[in-house]
Design a protein around this motif. Structure first.
Motif, short mmCIF file in Angstrom:
data_model
loop_
_atom_site.label_atom_id
_atom_site.label_comp_id
_atom_site.label_asym_id
_atom_site.label_seq_id
_atom_site.Cartn_x
_atom_site.Cartn_y
_atom_site.Cartn_z
N SER A 83 0.83 -1.21 0.00
CA SER A 83 0.00 0.00 0.00
C SER A 83 0.86 1.25 0.00
CB SER A 83 -0.93 0.00 1.22
OG SER A 83 -1.79 -1.12 1.20
N ALA A 84 1.91 1.24 0.81
CA ALA A 84 2.81 2.40 0.85
C ALA A 84 3.53 2.57 -0.48
CB ALA A 84 3.81 2.24 1.99
N ALA A 85 3.98 1.44 -1.07
CA ALA A 85 4.71 1.53 -2.34
C ALA A 85 3.80 2.06 -3.45
CB ALA A 85 5.25 0.15 -2.71
N ALA A 86 2.55 1.58 -3.47
CA ALA A 86 1.61 2.05 -4.49
C ALA A 86 1.33 3.54 -4.32
CB ALA A 86 0.32 1.25 -4.42
N ALA A 87 1.23 4.00 -3.08
CA ALA A 87 0.98 5.42 -2.85
C ALA A 87 2.19 6.26 -3.21
CB ALA A 87 0.60 5.65 -1.38
N VAL A 88 3.40 5.75 -2.97
CA VAL A 88 4.62 6.48 -3.29
C VAL A 88 4.73 6.72 -4.79
CG1 VAL A 88 7.15 6.28 -3.35
CG2 VAL A 88 5.90 5.83 -1.23
N THR A 89 4.23 5.77 -5.58
CA THR A 89 4.33 5.94 -7.04
C THR A 89 3.61 7.20 -7.52
OG1 THR A 89 2.36 4.56 -7.40
CG2 THR A 89 4.50 3.45 -7.41
N THR A 90 2.62 7.64 -6.76
CA THR A 90 1.91 8.86 -7.18
C THR A 90 2.82 10.08 -7.15
OG1 THR A 90 1.14 9.27 -4.92
CG2 THR A 90 -0.29 7.94 -6.35
N ILE A 91 3.82 10.07 -6.26
CA ILE A 91 4.76 11.20 -6.18
C ILE A 91 5.52 11.33 -7.50
CG2 ILE A 91 6.75 12.14 -4.94
CD1 ILE A 91 5.85 10.61 -2.49
N TYR A 92 5.86 10.22 -8.06
CA TYR A 92 6.70 10.21 -9.26
C TYR A 92 5.89 10.35 -10.54
CZ TYR A 92 10.12 8.52 -12.67
OH TYR A 92 10.97 8.42 -13.74
N THR A 93 4.69 9.76 -10.59
CA THR A 93 4.00 9.64 -11.88
C THR A 93 2.88 10.65 -12.10
OG1 THR A 93 2.52 7.98 -10.91
CG2 THR A 93 4.52 7.18 -12.00
N LEU A 106 -3.17 13.85 -1.95
CA LEU A 106 -3.42 12.73 -2.86
C LEU A 106 -2.65 11.49 -2.42
CD1 LEU A 106 -4.71 11.69 -5.47
CD2 LEU A 106 -2.69 12.53 -6.70
N PHE A 107 -1.42 11.69 -1.93
CA PHE A 107 -0.64 10.57 -1.42
C PHE A 107 -1.33 9.91 -0.24
CE2 PHE A 107 2.33 9.20 1.88
CZ PHE A 107 2.98 8.16 1.23
N VAL A 108 -1.79 10.72 0.71
CA VAL A 108 -2.47 10.18 1.90
C VAL A 108 -3.75 9.46 1.51
CG1 VAL A 108 -3.58 10.79 4.07
CG2 VAL A 108 -1.46 11.93 3.40
N GLU A 109 -4.52 10.07 0.61
CA GLU A 109 -5.77 9.44 0.18
C GLU A 109 -5.51 8.08 -0.48
OE1 GLU A 109 -7.63 12.24 -2.36
OE2 GLU A 109 -8.44 13.47 -0.72
N ASN A 110 -4.51 8.03 -1.36
CA ASN A 110 -4.20 6.77 -2.04
C ASN A 110 -3.76 5.69 -1.06
OD1 ASN A 110 -4.90 7.66 -4.55
ND2 ASN A 110 -2.81 8.16 -5.20
N PHE A 111 -2.92 6.10 -0.08
CA PHE A 111 -2.45 5.11 0.89
C PHE A 111 -3.60 4.59 1.74
CE2 PHE A 111 -1.06 4.15 5.23
CZ PHE A 111 -0.22 3.07 4.97
N LEU A 112 -4.44 5.49 2.25
CA LEU A 112 -5.54 5.05 3.12
C LEU A 112 -6.54 4.21 2.34
CD1 LEU A 112 -6.20 8.28 5.23
CD2 LEU A 112 -4.97 6.20 5.89
N ARG A 113 -6.80 4.60 1.09
CA ARG A 113 -7.74 3.83 0.28
C ARG A 113 -7.19 2.42 0.02
NH1 ARG A 113 -7.46 6.54 -4.01
NH2 ARG A 113 -9.03 8.11 -3.42
N ALA A 114 -5.92 2.35 -0.36
CA ALA A 114 -5.31 1.05 -0.66
C ALA A 114 -5.22 0.18 0.59
CB ALA A 114 -3.92 1.27 -1.26
N ALA A 115 -4.76 0.77 1.70
CA ALA A 115 -4.61 -0.01 2.93
C ALA A 115 -5.97 -0.44 3.48
CB ALA A 115 -3.86 0.81 3.98
#
Length: 429
Positions: free
Chosen positions: A167-177, A185-194
């Motif tokens: 979940s953390a790795a998938a959220a980190v990808t948003t920083i780059y892509t 957006l990073f926090v939302e993606n992490f919480l949604r995925a986790a």
């Protein structure tokens, strides 16, 4: 054995030998119960594997448009490799779950989980910085399937660790892509995925944990049945030996002391007593065999551990006392029989009336035939789903793997079910 050799071996030795054999029989039965204690967890693992495999295929088809859209900003080699790594193991998982055992399922699941992490790790090499105009890159959308694979492959604590890492790795990808990246957006993606992944972890581990508890209870029931059968056999051997001592040995010695001189009657009685002692010593040469009464008691105890109200009837053919059934064969037969009973209790209920269930054991000199019947709802064998492994694996499969064993299931909707289990001693040696 001659008369002199029989007299050289005291009766107490035969009794000790019998008790030692029964002790080894108990240990053999307990070991067999441990070997067959994973049936429920295997069935759940197979069903989850089939479900995850099919879900991965369906999700992959749904993601085709998103993959095609984002492939415009990624090299073709990376997109093709990523698709194979993310989705390629799920068809294999579905197939392996249908035809293979526990270990191949775990291996394929582990490959699916780890290959997802590999794809996420290579995102910086496959996508240019801030080129994806979407809320997430497509691999992140299939995180839940990777987490399910991790649940099937790893112990619970490692599956939870994998969920957090992925979940953390998938959220980190948003920083780059992402084109319009924000910390929110990073926090939302992490919480949604986790959060979504945690739901799958909980469901998967709860199902596997429940199956393991069923396995433990089944093992305990099998142990109790084995101990009860062996205890009764031990008591019966003690009674039989005590009767032999009283009725044969002591009476022969008494007659010999009264006769005072050589007597043909006393000689014949002494010869018969020596023959009985010889039979008593030879009857327990193989400690891993149940006689007919012990085998039936073992099976009856196993059935009544599941439901004590089920009627258990016994029929015998001439020579049934000659039956010698290996403990491992009796344990396999008991496991298949109790699975048939549990299936009936789960699925055969009919609203408004009581379902009658009966077990009939027919014992002959070299075989035993068990017929379990109920007059419940019944079912169409042709309509049983492929992932319903109770009949195909736990009943039919068990008996096919047992030397000399076979099984037959007959059922029609509304006409009840009959399960026939047969073991013939000629096939066990």
């Amino acid at each position: 054995m001659t008369a002199s050799s029989a007299l050289d071996s005291p009766p107490v030795e035969a009794h000790t030998m019998t008790l030692s054999a029964l002790t080894r029989r108990i240990r053999g039965a307990l070991d067999t119960a441990d070997e067959s204690s994973t049936a429920a967890s295997d069935r759940i693992l197979r069903r989850l594997g089939v479900s995850a495999g099919i879900a991965g295929i369906i999700l992959g088809l749904f993601e085709v448009p998103e993959i095609a859209e984002q492939s415009r900003v990624a090299p073709h080699w990376w997109t093709a490799s990523a698709v194979v790594l993310v989705f390629g193991f799920f068809p294999i998982l579905a197939l392996v779950s249908l035809v293979a055992g526990r270990r191949p399922i775990k291996v394929v699941s582990a490959c699916a989980a780890l290959s997802f992490l590999a794809v996420v790790a290579t995102l910086p090499f496959g996508l240019e910085v801030h080129t994806v105009n979407a809320s997430a890159v497509w691999p992140s959308r299939v995180l839940a399937m990777a987490v399910i694979a991790a649940v099937l492959a790893f112990p619970t604590r490692w599956a939870v660790a994998y969920m957090l890492l992925a979940s953390a790795a998938a959220a980190v990808t948003t920083i780059y892509t992402m084109v319009d990246f924000t910390p929110l957006l990073f926090v939302e993606n992490f919480l949604r995925a986790a959060g979504l992944s945690a739901l799958f972890v909980w469901c998967g581990t709860a199902a596997l944990g429940a199956a393991e508890r069923v396995d433990r209870e089944s093992a305990i029931a099998a142990r109790r049945a084995a101990v009860a059968a062996a205890a009764q056999a031990r008591d019966r051997e003690r009674s039989r030996f005590a009767a032999l001592i009283h009725d044969a040995v002591l009476s022969t010695l008494l007659e010999a002391s009264r006769a005072g001189t050589e007597s043909a009657v006393v000689r014949r009685q002494a010869e018969r007593t020596l023959e009985q002692l010889d039979e008593s010593r030879g009857a327990q040469r193989d400690p891993d065999l149940f006689d007919a009464r012990s085998a039936v008691l073992f099976l009856r105890t196993a059935v009544h551990e599941v439901n004590p109200s089920i009627r258990f009837a016994t029929r015998t053919w001439p020579g049934f006392d000659d039956l010698r059934m290996p403990v491992h064969a009796a344990s396999t037969l008991a496991a298949a029989l109790t699975e048939a009973v549990r299936n009936s209790l789960r699925h055969a209920s009919v609203p408004g009336r009581e379902v009658r269930r009966t077990v009939t054991a027919t014992v002959s000199a070299g075989s035993i035939r068990i017929v379990f019947t109920d007059d419940g709802a019944g079912f169409d064998l042709a309509q049983v789903p492929a992932d319903r492994l109770g009949i195909s694996v736990s009943i039919m499969g068990r008996m096919r793997q047992l030397a000399g064993g076979s099984a037959f299931v007959e059922s029609q909707p509304g006409e009840g079910t009959t399960v026939t289990l047969v073991w013939g001693g000629d096939g066990s040696h």
